[in-house]
Design a protein around this motif. Sequence first.
Motif, short mmCIF file in Angstrom:
data_model
loop_
_atom_site.label_atom_id
_atom_site.label_comp_id
_atom_site.label_asym_id
_atom_site.label_seq_id
_atom_site.Cartn_x
_atom_site.Cartn_y
_atom_site.Cartn_z
N LEU A 1 39.71 48.88 32.09
CA LEU A 1 39.45 49.75 30.96
C LEU A 1 38.35 49.19 30.06
O LEU A 1 37.49 49.93 29.57
CB LEU A 1 40.72 50.01 30.15
N VAL A 2 38.33 47.87 29.86
CA VAL A 2 37.28 47.25 29.04
C VAL A 2 35.91 47.46 29.69
O VAL A 2 34.93 47.76 28.99
CB VAL A 2 37.57 45.75 28.81
N SER A 3 35.83 47.34 31.01
CA SER A 3 34.53 47.55 31.68
C SER A 3 34.04 48.98 31.46
O SER A 3 32.85 49.21 31.28
CB SER A 3 34.62 47.23 33.17
N GLN A 4 34.96 49.94 31.44
CA GLN A 4 34.58 51.33 31.19
C GLN A 4 34.13 51.53 29.75
O GLN A 4 33.15 52.21 29.48
CB GLN A 4 35.75 52.26 31.52
N LYS A 5 34.86 50.92 28.82
CA LYS A 5 34.51 51.06 27.40
C LYS A 5 33.14 50.47 27.10
O LYS A 5 32.40 50.98 26.26
CB LYS A 5 35.57 50.40 26.52
N LEU A 6 32.80 49.36 27.78
CA LEU A 6 31.53 48.67 27.50
C LEU A 6 30.44 48.98 28.51
O LEU A 6 29.33 48.46 28.41
CB LEU A 6 31.77 47.15 27.45
N ASN A 7 30.77 49.81 29.50
CA ASN A 7 29.82 50.15 30.56
C ASN A 7 29.29 48.89 31.25
O ASN A 7 28.09 48.73 31.45
CB ASN A 7 28.68 51.01 30.02
N LEU A 8 30.22 47.99 31.60
CA LEU A 8 29.87 46.75 32.29
C LEU A 8 30.44 46.77 33.71
O LEU A 8 31.54 47.30 33.92
CB LEU A 8 30.44 45.54 31.55
N PRO A 9 29.72 46.20 34.66
CA PRO A 9 30.24 46.14 36.04
C PRO A 9 31.54 45.35 36.10
O PRO A 9 31.72 44.36 35.39
CB PRO A 9 29.14 45.41 36.80
N LEU A 10 32.44 45.81 36.98
CA LEU A 10 33.75 45.18 37.14
C LEU A 10 33.89 44.55 38.52
O LEU A 10 33.53 45.16 39.52
CB LEU A 10 34.85 46.22 36.95
N LEU A 11 34.43 43.36 38.53
CA LEU A 11 34.81 42.66 39.75
C LEU A 11 36.28 42.31 39.61
O LEU A 11 36.83 42.38 38.52
CB LEU A 11 34.01 41.36 39.90
N TYR A 12 36.89 41.92 40.70
CA TYR A 12 38.20 41.32 40.54
C TYR A 12 38.38 40.17 41.50
O TYR A 12 37.87 40.17 42.61
CB TYR A 12 39.34 42.34 40.60
N VAL A 13 39.06 39.18 40.98
CA VAL A 13 39.32 37.96 41.74
C VAL A 13 40.58 38.21 42.54
O VAL A 13 41.59 38.68 42.01
CB VAL A 13 39.51 36.76 40.77
N ARG A 14 40.51 37.89 43.81
CA ARG A 14 41.68 38.06 44.67
C ARG A 14 42.66 36.92 44.44
O ARG A 14 42.27 35.80 44.11
CB ARG A 14 41.28 38.08 46.13
N LYS A 15 43.91 37.20 44.65
CA LYS A 15 44.95 36.18 44.55
C LYS A 15 45.11 35.57 45.93
O LYS A 15 45.50 36.24 46.87
CB LYS A 15 46.26 36.81 44.08
N GLY A 16 44.78 34.31 46.07
CA GLY A 16 44.87 33.64 47.37
C GLY A 16 43.68 33.95 48.26
O GLY A 16 42.93 34.88 48.02
N GLU A 17 43.51 33.14 49.27
CA GLU A 17 42.39 33.32 50.19
C GLU A 17 42.71 34.38 51.22
O GLU A 17 43.84 34.51 51.67
CB GLU A 17 42.10 32.00 50.91
N ARG A 18 41.69 35.12 51.60
CA ARG A 18 41.84 36.13 52.65
C ARG A 18 41.46 35.51 53.98
O ARG A 18 40.49 34.79 54.08
CB ARG A 18 40.94 37.33 52.38
N SER A 19 42.22 35.80 55.00
CA SER A 19 41.91 35.27 56.33
C SER A 19 41.36 36.35 57.24
O SER A 19 41.16 36.12 58.43
CB SER A 19 43.17 34.65 56.94
N HIS A 20 41.11 37.55 56.71
CA HIS A 20 40.60 38.63 57.53
C HIS A 20 39.46 39.35 56.80
O HIS A 20 39.14 39.01 55.66
CB HIS A 20 41.74 39.62 57.86
N GLY A 21 38.87 40.32 57.48
CA GLY A 21 37.77 41.07 56.87
C GLY A 21 36.61 40.16 56.53
O GLY A 21 36.22 39.30 57.31
N ARG A 22 36.07 40.33 55.34
CA ARG A 22 34.93 39.52 54.90
C ARG A 22 35.35 38.20 54.29
O ARG A 22 34.51 37.42 53.87
CB ARG A 22 34.08 40.33 53.92
N LYS A 23 36.65 37.98 54.20
CA LYS A 23 37.22 36.72 53.67
C LYS A 23 36.70 36.39 52.28
O LYS A 23 36.51 35.23 51.94
CB LYS A 23 36.95 35.57 54.64
N LYS A 24 36.52 37.41 51.46
CA LYS A 24 35.99 37.22 50.12
C LYS A 24 37.11 36.91 49.13
O LYS A 24 38.20 37.46 49.22
CB LYS A 24 35.24 38.47 49.67
N GLY A 25 36.79 36.07 48.15
CA GLY A 25 37.73 35.77 47.08
C GLY A 25 37.53 36.67 45.88
O GLY A 25 38.34 36.69 44.96
#
Length: 193
Positions: free
Chosen positions: A73-97
């Motif tokens: 909601l803050v990103s929408q209010k300020l018109n800022l790009p949003l990312l999110y940090v994953r909880k734990g490491e991914r072992s599949h897909g692009r393995k992004k955190g």
Amino acid sequence: MAAGLFEVGGIKFGNFTLTSGKTSPYYVDLRIVPSHPKLFDKVCEVFADLVGEIRGDYKLAGVPTSGLPFATLVSQKLNLPLLYVRKGERSHGRKKGIEGEFEKDEIVLIDDVSTTGGSLENAAETVEAEGGVVNHAVVFLDREEGAEQNLKNVGIDLHACFTISELVECLRENSILDEEKYSLIMENLEENR
């Protein structure tokens, strides 16, 4: 704001065991706030005001999982790009955190509550491992149990909309919190600082 949090059960008083194993005379649960749209909007407005004071070109990242609704909601209010940090490491897909588009951008972390700063520090490590830079973290409530100094030690400035001291003082002034509970909380706070 403090009264609204109390009314919806976002802050409770009693005897609670925290994740750390410590006991506390109060418990803060801001995960309940998004279930109350008017309060959620007010909380995010306060967040947005504080985030807006940080100068520079940056993106926001929600800390899993409690910080993500607020960051969204803050990103929408300020018109800022949003990312999110994953909880734990991914072992599949692009393995992004981290999910979202970014390269070597500055990231401002958003979370609901800080105690020792451990979750924020872990999120910052994930961001930095993928090339981002974290100099600031913003929380709605700082429990005042070391997060500010612990984060400063790793180069991150902690910005809190409120501290637990401010919140309980407001509840006391509005006769929501009696003197006995107030004293118990302040004693606990002094022991854990």
